[in-house]
Scaffold this motif. Structure first.
Motif, mmCIF file in Angstrom:
data_model
loop_
_atom_site.group_PDB
_atom_site.id
_atom_site.type_symbol
_atom_site.label_atom_id
_atom_site.label_comp_id
_atom_site.label_asym_id
_atom_site.label_seq_id
_atom_site.Cartn_x
_atom_site.Cartn_y
_atom_site.Cartn_z
ATOM 1 N N PRO A 55 81.349 -90.830 -54.132
ATOM 2 C CA PRO A 55 82.800 -90.866 -54.374
ATOM 3 C C PRO A 55 83.239 -92.043 -55.241
ATOM 4 O O PRO A 55 84.137 -91.906 -56.082
ATOM 5 N N LEU A 56 82.592 -93.205 -55.038
ATOM 6 C CA LEU A 56 82.939 -94.354 -55.866
ATOM 7 C C LEU A 56 82.565 -94.109 -57.326
ATOM 8 O O LEU A 56 83.326 -94.447 -58.243
ATOM 9 N N TYR A 57 81.414 -93.481 -57.536
ATOM 10 C CA TYR A 57 81.002 -93.148 -58.899
ATOM 11 C C TYR A 57 81.990 -92.186 -59.545
ATOM 12 O O TYR A 57 82.391 -92.368 -60.712
ATOM 13 N N ARG A 58 82.416 -91.157 -58.814
ATOM 14 C CA ARG A 58 83.370 -90.194 -59.351
ATOM 15 C C ARG A 58 84.714 -90.864 -59.650
ATOM 16 O O ARG A 58 85.372 -90.532 -60.644
ATOM 17 N N MET A 59 85.125 -91.795 -58.804
ATOM 18 C CA MET A 59 86.386 -92.486 -59.034
ATOM 19 C C MET A 59 86.318 -93.346 -60.293
ATOM 20 O O MET A 59 87.280 -93.399 -61.075
ATOM 21 N N VAL A 61 84.323 -92.849 -62.923
ATOM 22 C CA VAL A 61 84.314 -91.951 -64.077
ATOM 23 C C VAL A 61 85.711 -91.409 -64.345
ATOM 24 O O VAL A 61 86.173 -91.350 -65.499
ATOM 25 N N LEU A 62 86.429 -91.031 -63.302
ATOM 26 C CA LEU A 62 87.777 -90.478 -63.460
ATOM 27 C C LEU A 62 88.741 -91.502 -64.038
ATOM 28 O O LEU A 62 89.667 -91.142 -64.774
ATOM 29 N N SER A 63 88.518 -92.789 -63.729
ATOM 30 C CA SER A 63 89.420 -93.819 -64.252
ATOM 31 C C SER A 63 89.295 -93.983 -65.766
ATOM 32 O O SER A 63 90.198 -94.535 -66.401
ATOM 33 N N PHE A 64 88.175 -93.508 -66.357
ATOM 34 C CA PHE A 64 88.001 -93.578 -67.808
ATOM 35 C C PHE A 64 88.377 -92.260 -68.493
ATOM 36 O O PHE A 64 88.176 -92.113 -69.693
ATOM 37 N N GLN A 65 88.901 -91.329 -67.726
ATOM 38 C CA GLN A 65 89.319 -90.047 -68.273
ATOM 39 C C GLN A 65 90.837 -89.895 -68.152
ATOM 40 O O GLN A 65 91.531 -90.831 -67.743
ATOM 41 N N ASN A 66 91.327 -88.738 -68.536
ATOM 42 C CA ASN A 66 92.755 -88.447 -68.429
ATOM 43 C C ASN A 66 92.912 -87.111 -67.716
ATOM 44 O O ASN A 66 93.111 -86.065 -68.324
ATOM 45 N N MET A 67 92.805 -87.175 -66.405
ATOM 46 C CA MET A 67 92.909 -85.977 -65.580
ATOM 47 C C MET A 67 94.372 -85.576 -65.408
ATOM 48 O O MET A 67 95.199 -86.389 -64.970
ATOM 49 N N ARG A 290 102.613 -88.390 -58.320
ATOM 50 C CA ARG A 290 103.016 -88.192 -59.717
ATOM 51 C C ARG A 290 101.947 -87.504 -60.554
ATOM 52 O O ARG A 290 102.084 -87.402 -61.778
ATOM 53 N N SER A 291 100.874 -87.081 -59.916
ATOM 54 C CA SER A 291 99.774 -86.365 -60.590
ATOM 55 C C SER A 291 99.122 -87.193 -61.687
ATOM 56 O O SER A 291 98.541 -86.635 -62.626
ATOM 57 N N ASN A 292 99.188 -88.527 -61.579
ATOM 58 C CA ASN A 292 98.478 -89.414 -62.509
ATOM 59 C C ASN A 292 97.137 -89.791 -61.873
ATOM 60 O O ASN A 292 96.932 -90.918 -61.417
ATOM 61 N N TYR A 293 96.228 -88.826 -61.841
ATOM 62 C CA TYR A 293 94.991 -89.009 -61.093
ATOM 63 C C TYR A 293 94.122 -90.112 -61.687
ATOM 64 O O TYR A 293 93.553 -90.930 -60.945
ATOM 65 N N SER A 294 94.012 -90.166 -62.966
ATOM 66 C CA SER A 294 93.176 -91.188 -63.601
ATOM 67 C C SER A 294 93.795 -92.567 -63.452
ATOM 68 O O SER A 294 93.087 -93.561 -63.230
#
Length: 325
Positions: A55-59, A61-67, A290-294
């Motif tokens: 989960p930490l790895y996925r978090m 990676v998601l922080s460098f994307q625009n989900m 606010r659906s700002n997941y990244s």
């Protein structure tokens, strides 16, 4: 004709040199214990890596994307955003306000809880055994109460219309009828801090009370004979012995209080105002409100980095105590 007999002792023969024995390398007891400790800890480490590492790895990676919602519902790979989410967070004044509020709350709540826990622990060493057992059982019940249940109880106590606190204060002659405790941020944070202290003091008091049993009574009696007052005995004898334990429980309190979520979230009915936002609730609000997941993931990563120093300090203290033992 008689011959003279030589009475001098015969010269001693030199002892034959014994061949050197092969040197065997023997592992120290500490090395063997260390290997056994790692072997026994391996299953727990694997479980932690599986449950927390991925989960930490996925978090991260998601922080460098625009989900966005489009990628969430379609299952498409979010576009790469680089460090845009981190730049947005670090240049946001609201984010730094939340950081300052979380840090301030952590410092105040930890200081008050540790002082209160130490005071109760010292009191428990002076009362009778029956009273001490009653105090420990009562605090264990408080400590075992789920945080959400405790938050709902405090919410009822401070209700503006039917709260017990307003009723008691009004009966004492103060005008607190229909008083809302969360209109003024100072009063609201006082309620949140009281809830955190109420839930956290039992652990501190019981842990420190157990630590006080390691203080030799002979030292305290000798200090009293030498004319030391209770404060001098506490400062010169008790606190130095309790220092390792105090550092551990204080560090744990910092970790727990810095991640404050349930108390202010429940007391504000799942919609904490900006003035009651902490890093945990702010990240959750940004990601799911606010659906700002990244962006929420980036805030979570920053929170983990802020806490990393505290966690490293805690682990170092644990290793130091292990080396002393």
């Amino acid at each position: 004709m008689m011959h003279a007999v030589d009475s001098r002792p015969a010269p001693a023969q030199a002892p034959q040199a014994t061949p050197p024995k092969p040197v065997k390398r023997v592992r120290s007891r500490g090395q063997r214990d260390s290997g056994v400790a790692w072997l026994l800890s391996l299953p727990t480490l694997l479980i932690l890596i599986a449950m927390l590492g991925y989960p930490l790895y996925r978090m991260i990676v998601l922080s460098f994307q625009n989900m966005r919602l489009r990628e969430l519902f379609s299952g498409a790979t979010p576009p790469w955003a680089g460090v845009d989410q981190y730049t947005k967070a670090l240049t946001d004044s609201d984010f730094w306000g939340v950081v300052a509020r979380t840090a301030g709350f952590t410092v105040v709540s930890v200081a008050l809880s540790v002082l209160a826990g130490l005071g109760i622990a010292l009191l428990m060493r002076r009362v009778t055994r029956g009273v001490r057992m009653f105090m420990m059982i009562a605090m264990m019940f408080v400590w075992a109460l789920p945080q959400l249940v405790a938050a709902q109880a405090f919410r009822w106590l401070t209700d503006s219309d039917f709260g017990v606190l307003n009723y008691v204060l009004t009966e004492l002659g103060l005008d607190y009828s229909s008083h809302s405790w969360f209109v003024n941020p100072w009063e609201g944070w006082a309620v949140i801090t009281a809830l955190v202290l109420w839930a956290g003091i039992p652990f501190l008091a019981i842990s420190l009370s157990a630590g006080l049993t390691q203080v030799p009574k002979e030292l305290l009696e000798a200090a009293t004979v030498d004319g030391a007052n209770p404060w001098q005995s506490l400062r010169s004898i008790t606190l130095p012995i309790l220092k390792p334990l105090l550092m551990i429980v204080t560090t744990l309190s910092v970790i727990w209080n810095f991640g404050l979520f349930t108390q202010n979230w429940a007391l504000r009915d799942g919609h904490p105002e900006p003035v009651y936002q902490t890093l945990a609730t702010y990240s959750y609000t940004q990601a799911f409100g606010r659906s700002n997941y990244s962006f929420g993931s980036a805030i979570s990563v920053i929170t983990v980095l802020l806490m990393l120093g505290v966690m490293v300090f805690y682990i170092r203290q644990m290793f130091k105590i292990g080396e002393v033992d």
